[in-house]
Design a protein around this motif. Structure first.
Motif, short mmCIF file in Angstrom:
data_model
loop_
_atom_site.label_atom_id
_atom_site.label_comp_id
_atom_site.label_asym_id
_atom_site.label_seq_id
_atom_site.Cartn_x
_atom_site.Cartn_y
_atom_site.Cartn_z
N TYR A 65 0.63 -4.91 -5.53
CA TYR A 65 0.22 -3.85 -6.46
C TYR A 65 -0.33 -4.46 -7.75
O TYR A 65 -1.37 -4.03 -8.26
CB TYR A 65 1.42 -2.96 -6.76
CG TYR A 65 1.15 -1.89 -7.80
CD1 TYR A 65 0.52 -0.70 -7.45
CD2 TYR A 65 1.54 -2.07 -9.12
CE1 TYR A 65 0.27 0.29 -8.39
CE2 TYR A 65 1.30 -1.10 -10.08
CZ TYR A 65 0.67 0.08 -9.71
OH TYR A 65 0.41 1.05 -10.66
N ASP A 68 -3.74 -6.21 -6.96
CA ASP A 68 -4.81 -5.26 -6.70
C ASP A 68 -5.22 -4.53 -7.96
O ASP A 68 -6.39 -4.18 -8.15
CB ASP A 68 -4.35 -4.26 -5.64
CG ASP A 68 -5.51 -3.51 -5.02
OD1 ASP A 68 -6.60 -4.10 -4.92
OD2 ASP A 68 -5.32 -2.34 -4.63
N THR A 69 -4.27 -4.29 -8.88
CA THR A 69 -4.56 -3.58 -10.12
C THR A 69 -5.36 -4.45 -11.08
O THR A 69 -6.26 -3.96 -11.77
CB THR A 69 -3.24 -3.13 -10.80
OG1 THR A 69 -2.51 -2.29 -9.90
CG2 THR A 69 -3.53 -2.36 -12.08
N SER A 474 3.14 5.53 -3.71
CA SER A 474 2.33 5.62 -2.50
C SER A 474 1.61 4.30 -2.23
O SER A 474 1.52 3.85 -1.08
CB SER A 474 1.31 6.75 -2.63
OG SER A 474 1.96 8.00 -2.75
N ARG A 475 1.13 3.68 -3.29
CA ARG A 475 0.45 2.40 -3.11
C ARG A 475 1.44 1.33 -2.67
O ARG A 475 1.12 0.49 -1.82
CB ARG A 475 -0.25 2.00 -4.40
CG ARG A 475 -1.49 2.83 -4.70
CD ARG A 475 -2.12 2.42 -6.02
NE ARG A 475 -2.63 1.06 -5.99
CZ ARG A 475 -3.17 0.46 -7.05
NH1 ARG A 475 -3.25 1.10 -8.20
NH2 ARG A 475 -3.62 -0.77 -6.95
N SER A 478 2.00 1.74 0.90
CA SER A 478 0.85 1.26 1.70
C SER A 478 0.86 -0.25 1.81
O SER A 478 0.53 -0.81 2.86
CB SER A 478 -0.46 1.73 1.08
OG SER A 478 -0.73 1.08 -0.15
N TYR A 479 1.29 -0.94 0.74
CA TYR A 479 1.37 -2.40 0.81
C TYR A 479 2.50 -2.82 1.75
O TYR A 479 2.38 -3.82 2.46
CB TYR A 479 1.60 -2.99 -0.58
CG TYR A 479 0.45 -2.76 -1.54
CD1 TYR A 479 -0.86 -3.01 -1.15
CD2 TYR A 479 0.67 -2.28 -2.82
CE1 TYR A 479 -1.93 -2.79 -2.02
CE2 TYR A 479 -0.38 -2.06 -3.70
CZ TYR A 479 -1.67 -2.31 -3.29
OH TYR A 479 -2.72 -2.09 -4.14
#
Length: 576
Positions: A65, A68-69, A474-475, A478-479
């Motif tokens: 997270y 990716d951010t 949610s992210r 997903s990871y």
């Protein structure tokens, strides 16, 4: 360093000539992949690993997270480049120059702290055998081909950066009157920024987790504190002038090499430890003898090389450095092949007398006739012929360095173990049963998004009440779903994310809803391992060769080259 070797050396066929044909690594048929470390490690080490592996799995989605951010091409390039400032190679390049320019106390401190950091982190890596955070969901950003082949816990980069930064800050604070106030504050801030940048960069690049850098940084700080507390005693011991003390110091370094734990996979950490302990032996022997020649200064510590830029001049200083570097590369270029040729017969005699000290993943001398030319086997000082290629690679860090998927045997086993865990969770989800040997429960799956207008209108209230996952949750989910999925990519591939089919709820989900037979487990295992970088044979004589070569490099840095400078007229005026 050599590529990862996922089969024991005993499984490599004996040589029939100078080059050893390497067959595909044999997998243990019928053994489930999650038992690999239980079979390879003593029970107490495997128990320790089982206590820590849940932390690595828990922190992986959060690291993904964060990556990716924050990720951008500029940050990719920055952290790929600056990671080199925390490597052993970077310090090894500048260490000899410190000795030749009169900064002997700084050079010795740096060597001892780096050697302690490399050895202690390598010792723990081989002891616990923890993998790096899984890829995917993380992308690995690295300019080092060998870094991804090592275990993850703890971070050597963090230990090196913190120990050197803290020592530099301590040194600056000892004499504040010697600096302009702005320089005094700015130089300390610069070293703090350096350490934090290296540490955060390991997280950003997907090479380490929070636990890795936390423990690595703690080790680095403890090394600096220990060195500052015991430096006077250490130096008085080395420079006592007696043969007994220097012999004991050398013997201690050799014992440290011997007691390094055997890893479950072919991790190159041990090679780095051998190299740096060789450096410690070399600087101790060289400094001990150079201090008795009458050419060295006794201040600030014995064996200090006489140097004053104003008296020697910039031209002679440059020539000194160039000559010193050339001598080091000449020693490496001649000593290494000579030792690889002379040592095998001696090792065979030791083996016949049962006096050899075999190590896993290294081929015994009785199983080969000669050692071929080795390329890319040194992670500290490359050969002169490899330098142009390595310099050219620095021009394209992002293109070369981004990879997704398992890169080492440790990565592959963790991917397989996580897949197996997901399958067991899926099968046992109806009654909530989880196998007794499992110690980690992942977060629940994200709830389906409301579809009706009434629910959509009520969604903010439900979200506030904690009944619906936030976008961040949610992210994270997903990871978590991406962990253990996806194909294997070669390290040279320019990939920033795995294919869409590996990140969604598509066909890959089905593999976690059924158990596999032993044959299917073996097939899945083989498919992953066959796509990893193929290993090369490692030879038992490489350990002693590396130890002698780096002992010689360090001796040249602290005694051999300073004596040469005096001989050819590059020394301080009036010193010869």
């Amino acid at each position: 360093m050599c590529p990862q070797h996922n089969a024991p050396a005993s499984e490599v066929p004996a040589s029939k000539g100078p080059m050893q044909p390497l067959r595909e690594p044999r997998l243990d048929a019928g053994n489930k992949h999650h038992d690999h470390y239980a079979r390879r490690l003593p029970s107490w080490r495997n128990a320790l690993r089982n206590r820590l592996i849940p932390i690595v799995r828990w922190e992986t989605p959060w690291l993904a997270y964060m990556q990716d951010t924050l990720r951008s091409p500029a940050l990719d390039a920055y952290f790929a480049y600056t990671a080199n400032l925390g490597t052993h190679t970077f310090f090894m390049i500048f260490l000899p120059i410190q000795f030749w320019c009169g900064y002997t106390s700084v050079g010795r401190a740096t060597v001892f702290m780096l050697a302690a950091g490399v050895y202690l982190t390598g010792f723990l890596k081989d002891l616990v055998c923890l993998p790096r955070p899984l890829s995917p969901p993380l992308a690995r950003i690295s300019m080092s081909g060998s870094a991804a082949l090592e275990y993850g816990f703890p971070s050597s980069h963090s230990a090196n950066a913190v120990s050197v930064a803290f020592y530099a800050i301590y040194t600056i604070r000892q004499s504040p009157e010697a600096y302009h106030p702005y320089v005094y504050i700015g130089s300390q801030a610069l070293f703090y920024f350096y350490a934090l940048s290296i540490i955060f960069g390991r997280l950003y690049c997907g090479m380490h987790g929070f636990l890795d850098v936390l423990v690595g940084s703690t080790i680095g700080a403890m090394i600096t504190a220990f060195y500052l507390a015991y430096i006077d005693w250490l130096e008085s011991w080395i420079f006592s002038g007696t043969y007994t003390d220097i012999f004991v110091a050398t013997l201690v370094a050799c014992i440290m090499i011997r007691i390094n734990p055997e890893p479950a996979d072919d991790c190159p950490c041990f090679d780095d430890s051998v190299s740096f302990l060789g450096v410690v032996i070399g600087i101790n022997l060289g400094a001990w003898h150079y201090a008795q020649t009458g050419l060295a200064l006794d201040t600030p510590i014995p064996s200090t090389v006489p140097f004053d830029l104003g008296e020697i001049g910039l031209l002679k200083t440059t020539i000194r450095i160039v000559l010193g570097v050339v001598m080091i590369f000449m020693w490496r270029a001649t000593a290494k092949p000579a030792l690889l040729k002379m040592l095998p017969p001696f090792f065979r005699l030791l083996e016949q007398a049962r006096l050899n000290l075999p190590r896993a993943f290294f081929l015994n001398a009785s199983k080969y006739t000669s050692v071929p030319t080795l390329h890319g086997d040194d992670n500290l000082i490359p050969s002169a012929s490899e330098l142009p290629h390595k310099i050219m690679n620095l021009a394209h860090p992002r293109k070369r360095s981004v990879s997704v998927g398992p890169q080492s045997a440790a990565d592959a086993y963790e991917t397989l173990a996580y897949r197996n865990r997901r399958r067991r969770e899926s099968v046992s989800s109806l009654d909530g049963a989880i196998a007794e040997d499992d110690s980690w429960t992942p977060s629940s799956r994200p709830h389906a998004k409301p579809q009706t207008p009434a629910l959509e209108k009520a969604e903010p209230d439900l979200l506030g009440a904690g009944l619906l996952p936030t976008p961040m949750q949610s992210r994270i989910h997903s990871y978590e779903h991406m962990m253990g999925t996806g194909p294997v990519y070669p390290s040279e591939k320019n990939a920033t994310t795995p294919p869409d089919s590996d990140t969604g709820e598509g066909g890959d989900t089905l593999q976690f809803t059924q158990t596999l037979t032993d044959e299917e487990n073996e097939t899945e295992k083989r498919e992953i391992f066959m796509k990893l970088m193929k290993p090369r044979v490692r030879y038992d004589v490489e350990v002693v060769t590396k130890l002698i070569v780096y002992t010689g490099i360090a001796w040249l840095a602290v005694e051999g080259n300073p004596l040469l400078f005096e001989l050819v007229g590059l020394g301080m005026p009036g010193q010869a």
